[in-house]
Design an enzyme around this catalytic site. Structure first.
Site, PDB file in Angstrom:
ATOM      1  CD  GLU A  31     -28.001  24.005 -32.894  1.00  0.00           C
ATOM      2  OE1 GLU A  31     -26.969  23.609 -32.335  1.00  0.00           O
ATOM      3  OE2 GLU A  31     -28.605  23.362 -33.768  1.00  0.00           O
ATOM      4  CG  HIS A  89     -26.505  20.862 -35.742  1.00  0.00           C
ATOM      5  ND1 HIS A  89     -27.420  21.084 -34.741  1.00  0.00           N
ATOM      6  CD2 HIS A  89     -26.560  19.526 -36.002  1.00  0.00           C
ATOM      7  CE1 HIS A  89     -27.999  19.933 -34.428  1.00  0.00           C
ATOM      8  NE2 HIS A  89     -27.490  18.974 -35.175  1.00  0.00           N
ATOM      9  NE  ARG A 100     -30.724  17.760 -31.130  1.00  0.00           N
ATOM     10  CZ  ARG A 100     -30.183  17.137 -32.176  1.00  0.00           C
ATOM     11  NH1 ARG A 100     -28.892  17.194 -32.396  1.00  0.00           N
ATOM     12  NH2 ARG A 100     -30.943  16.467 -33.026  1.00  0.00           N
TER      13      ARG A 100
END
Ligand code: NAI
Length: 341
Positions: A271, A303, A242
């Site tokens: 993000e 991602h 993360r």
């Protein structure tokens, strides 16, 4: 919204590639759910779009804060179904207080994320991202493409759960020495010869460090200026966990000084305002991210580590089963509680 056998799911942040897979999984289960696909991200401004659906389905960058859950609960929502493993974007205490059940997909394809992690590592070690563009430009020079062998290097894996254990195993098979940090050592990795060490030892001895742990209150900015100062010169840093595990500004400084020799990110701390959308016609407003893009030794994917056919199918099947279980009162191990955070 409809009641009865068919239950409504307000599906936020919906992408085309998800619709096909979720529709197929729902059809295979006999269409127990009516999926209402919404392109909007769930946040306070968009919460009204849930329109009282008993279930909302969300992804990693939906904002599932206390005010959002309060609005959902007031509208009649009883279930928040995460179609991902991580749940750091959900206020679990608010959900519990308001009687909203939160479910997730703890494991869909750890191989997908582990293999993507390995793809990032191999791309960086052999400068494939540079070579790809160069050859397409008709430039066949090799200057600047000197890589290094992974065999014989020390790999530090932070978090050896479902994903990190596979990453460690893959790196071991590439003949790396594997160091690991995790409060719960993995037996298979131990049997292979991985060594569990403390974080300072991992930072000091690893040629490459891969972050495969969840984001918790304790490990926010796990990789900060002090951690970078303990690393080997030229270390490779990989984050598919993360974004906020890394203090990105400190990493930019580490790249400028050469302490960090290469960096690959599939996740980024800011993000939410960037990823999952086509922004190719926009000016990037985030100066830290824009700076990252200028380094030739930085590789960023948006991602996508989870994004395989196998993972998407497993996510859809488990998410829909989770919703059926919650709404029928069937206990499921996929519920998430504040004590899990
Ligand atoms: P998991 O729950 O199986 O394993 C996580 C491991 O990390 C556990 O063994 C735990 O003890 C360990 N851990 C927790 N805090 C730690 C710390 N501070 N230092 C070292 N170890 C720590 O989870 P799984 O399935 O392996 O996933 C890991 C993370 O990967 C998820 O929480 C999620 O954030 C991320 N992820 C990223 C995806 C992507 O597309 N980039 C997709 C799926 C997951």
């Amino acid at each position: 919204m409809s009641g009865g056998r068919v239950t409504e799911i307000a599906f936020f942040s919906a992408k085309t590639y998800e619709r096909q897979v979720f529709d197929a999984a729902n059809a295979a289960a006999g269409n127990p759910h009516h999926l209402v696909y919404l392109e909007n991200r769930l946040e306070l401004e968009s919460v009204g779009l849930a329109m009282g659906a008993p279930t909302v389905c969300v992804f990693v960058n939906d904002v599932v804060s206390a005010p959002v859950i309060e609005a959902l609960a007031a509208g009649g929502t009883r279930c928040i179904a995460l179609r991902c493993a991580g749940f750091n974007n959900v206020d679990l205490e608010a959900a519990e207080r308001l009687g909203v059940t939160v479910v997730r997909v703890p494991s869909y394809s750890p191989n997908a994320v582990a293999e993507h992690t390995l793809a990032l590592i191999l791309t960086l070690t052999r400068r494939i991202h540079l070579a790809y563009n160069r050859v397409r430009d008709g430039n066949f020079a090799l200057d600047g493409l000197v890589g290094f062998d992974l065999a014989g290097k020390t790999a530090g894996v932070v978090g050896t759960g479902r994903i990190g254990a596979i990453v460690g195993r893959l790196l071991w098979h590439l003949r790396c020495k594997v160091l690991a940090v995790d409060p719960y050592p993995n037996d298979h990795l131990l049997n292979l010869g991985a060594e569990y060490v403390d974080m300072d030892t991992l930072l000091a001895e690893s040629d490459l460090i891969t972050l495969n742990c969840p984001l918790t209150d304790e490990n926010h900015h796990l990789i900060d200026e002090a951690a970078i100062a303990k690393m080997r010169d030229g270390v490779m840093l990989i984050n598919t966990g993360r974004g906020p595990l890394i203090d990105t500004s400190a990493v930019v400084a580490g790249l400028k000084s050469g302490r960090i020799g290469s960096l690959a990110l599939d996740v980024y701390e800011e993000e939410a305002d960037l990823f999952f959308e086509d922004r190719s016609h926009e000016i990037i407003d985030d100066d830290v991210f824009a700076r990252l893009l200028t380094f030739p030794n930085v590789l960023i994917t948006a991602h996508q580590a989870f994004l395989t056919n196998e993972a998407l199918s497993a996510i859809a099947e488990t998410t829909l089963q989770n919703v059926s279980d919650v709404l029928s009162g069937t206990p499921t191990d996929n519920e998430v509680h504040p004590t899990d955070a």
